[in-house]
Design a protein around this motif. Sequence first.
Motif, PDB file in Angstrom:
ATOM      1  N   ASP A 207       6.648   5.753  -2.462  1.00  8.44           N
ATOM      2  CA  ASP A 207       6.780   6.952  -3.293  1.00  8.44           C
ATOM      3  C   ASP A 207       7.979   7.746  -2.780  1.00  8.44           C
ATOM      4  OD1 ASP A 207       6.555   9.482  -4.500  1.00  8.44           O
ATOM      5  OD2 ASP A 207       4.400   9.237  -4.733  1.00  8.44           O
ATOM      6  N   ARG A 208       9.052   7.781  -3.570  1.00  9.93           N
ATOM      7  CA  ARG A 208      10.278   8.450  -3.126  1.00  9.93           C
ATOM      8  C   ARG A 208      10.085   9.945  -2.951  1.00  9.93           C
ATOM      9  NH1 ARG A 208      15.162   5.745  -6.750  1.00  9.93           N
ATOM     10  NH2 ARG A 208      15.211   3.706  -5.691  1.00  9.93           N
ATOM     11  N   ASP A 209       9.297  10.566  -3.834  1.00 10.73           N
ATOM     12  CA  ASP A 209       9.123  12.013  -3.765  1.00 10.73           C
ATOM     13  C   ASP A 209       8.364  12.438  -2.516  1.00 10.73           C
ATOM     14  OD1 ASP A 209      10.410  12.344  -6.234  1.00 10.73           O
ATOM     15  OD2 ASP A 209       8.554  11.850  -7.301  1.00 10.73           O
ATOM     16  N   ARG A 210       7.439  11.588  -2.059  1.00 10.36           N
ATOM     17  CA  ARG A 210       6.631  11.918  -0.888  1.00 10.36           C
ATOM     18  C   ARG A 210       7.131  11.226   0.375  1.00 10.36           C
ATOM     19  NH1 ARG A 210       4.695  12.494  -5.401  1.00 10.36           N
ATOM     20  NH2 ARG A 210       3.086  14.012  -5.941  1.00 10.36           N
ATOM     21  N   GLY A 211       8.096  10.319   0.195  1.00 13.87           N
ATOM     22  CA  GLY A 211       8.690   9.658   1.349  1.00 13.87           C
ATOM     23  C   GLY A 211       7.720   8.823   2.153  1.00 13.87           C
ATOM     24  N   ALA A 212       6.767   8.162   1.482  1.00 11.94           N
ATOM     25  CA  ALA A 212       5.758   7.386   2.208  1.00 11.94           C
ATOM     26  C   ALA A 212       5.156   6.338   1.282  1.00 11.94           C
ATOM     27  CB  ALA A 212       4.661   8.296   2.754  1.00 11.94           C
ATOM     28  N   GLU A 213       4.458   5.385   1.892  1.00  9.24           N
ATOM     29  CA  GLU A 213       3.753   4.366   1.116  1.00  9.24           C
ATOM     30  C   GLU A 213       2.576   5.002   0.387  1.00  9.24           C
ATOM     31  OE1 GLU A 213       0.912   0.437   1.894  1.00  9.24           O
ATOM     32  OE2 GLU A 213       2.131   1.255   3.516  1.00  9.24           O
ATOM     33  N   ARG A 214       2.373   4.582  -0.853  1.00  7.25           N
ATOM     34  CA  ARG A 214       1.258   5.079  -1.633  1.00  7.25           C
ATOM     35  C   ARG A 214       0.653   3.927  -2.448  1.00  7.25           C
ATOM     36  NH1 ARG A 214       1.541   8.694   1.310  1.00  7.25           N
ATOM     37  NH2 ARG A 214       1.587  10.950   0.881  1.00  7.25           N
ATOM     38  N   VAL A 215      -0.604   4.093  -2.816  1.00  6.40           N
ATOM     39  CA  VAL A 215      -1.298   3.136  -3.677  1.00  6.40           C
ATOM     40  C   VAL A 215      -1.745   3.869  -4.925  1.00  6.40           C
ATOM     41  CG1 VAL A 215      -3.323   1.666  -3.930  1.00  6.40           C
ATOM     42  CG2 VAL A 215      -2.034   1.634  -1.798  1.00  6.40           C
ATOM     43  N   PHE A 216      -1.496   3.266  -6.098  1.00  4.65           N
ATOM     44  CA  PHE A 216      -1.796   3.905  -7.383  1.00  4.65           C
ATOM     45  C   PHE A 216      -2.740   3.007  -8.183  1.00  4.65           C
ATOM     46  CE2 PHE A 216       2.468   4.992  -6.031  1.00  4.65           C
ATOM     47  CZ  PHE A 216       2.467   6.372  -6.089  1.00  4.65           C
ATOM     48  N   ARG A 217      -3.755   3.617  -8.758  1.00  2.00           N
ATOM     49  CA  ARG A 217      -4.667   2.893  -9.645  1.00  2.00           C
ATOM     50  C   ARG A 217      -4.071   2.884 -11.048  1.00  2.00           C
ATOM     51  NH1 ARG A 217     -11.182   3.820  -9.858  1.00  2.00           N
ATOM     52  NH2 ARG A 217     -11.538   3.171 -12.021  1.00  2.00           N
ATOM     53  N   LEU A 218      -3.907   1.692 -11.626  1.00  2.00           N
ATOM     54  CA  LEU A 218      -3.186   1.568 -12.892  1.00  2.00           C
ATOM     55  C   LEU A 218      -3.867   2.316 -14.021  1.00  2.00           C
ATOM     56  CD1 LEU A 218      -1.564  -0.518 -11.312  1.00  2.00           C
ATOM     57  CD2 LEU A 218      -1.603  -1.988 -13.324  1.00  2.00           C
TER      58      LEU A 218
END
Length: 328
Positions: A207-218
């Motif tokens: 996630d570029r805005d948060r500067g960290a790895e993220r997981v998203f539910r589709l």
Amino acid sequence: MAIAKAERLMNLALCLLGTRRPLSKRELRDSIEAYVEAAAAATTAPGATASDEAFNRMFERDKDDLRELGLVIETVESLDGEVGYLARRDSNRLPPITLDAEEAAALGLAAKVWQQARLAGAASGALGKLRAAGLPEDVDPYEAHGALEPRIPVHEAAFEPLMLACRDRRPVVFDYRKANAARPETRTVEPWALECWRGHWYLAGYDRDRGAERVFRLSRITGRVRSRAAGFTVPAPDVVTVRETVASWAGEIADRSARIRLRAGAGYPLRAKATAVRDLGDGWDELDVPYGHGLDAWLVEFGPDVVVLEPAELRADVVDRLRAVAKG
């Protein structure tokens, strides 16, 4: 752009495989429409050499790409010194595919897993090729599974563009609504991998805005997924542990215990996870359940059948999520 390049490579491969004599660069340039268009776009003035240079660069890259993909391209020089190219069919023919019954059945089962979206057609075609390669007509890929029919459901419209973006290493932009949010937020993500876990699809990425790895539910992605031409700013990891990350966010990795009240006859998934169950009477039970990150989101799904007793921070998180849902 990726589709245009793939089509150009396919046309070049077909030309080289379909000829019985070596074809010169000039002949290939005049035969493939993409080369004609590129050369025309690069021409700046009568007699300029920009078009020739553009074609030569593109042709050399395409030739190298095809060789990396395994196509054997021969370079032949004629008596008058002109260089030509061809790909002989006997040099590029794959050996016969031999599969025993178990291997063919396993691949046939894998081909029949995909039953939805555009992948269903590819899976059906793959199954036909597997039968031609040795899967007997009387072999039922489901035979060993009885009444169970394995499938990977794909209901989310975001699945296909995200799958392509993961494959092509292209950043994407989409609107994402968190479980406790009233409105979706725009996310810019460098997608790494997709994985199905407990009937839901998840995307892992940076996630570029948060500067960290993220997981998203589709299922929480709203609107259209838009791709971006720029490349990744952060290297994708060799191994993306989507399942482990989702498990930790879903409360599967717990280091504490929570105490809840659960309506009798409801919440069987919670009962399966409970470490202790006590009958309170009046149609309610008291459960001790493992407490980890994401448990609040899971408890909200059970609505009025669940009341959090402790800890206080979990109760507050559940109340906040319910209020956000009530506000719409």
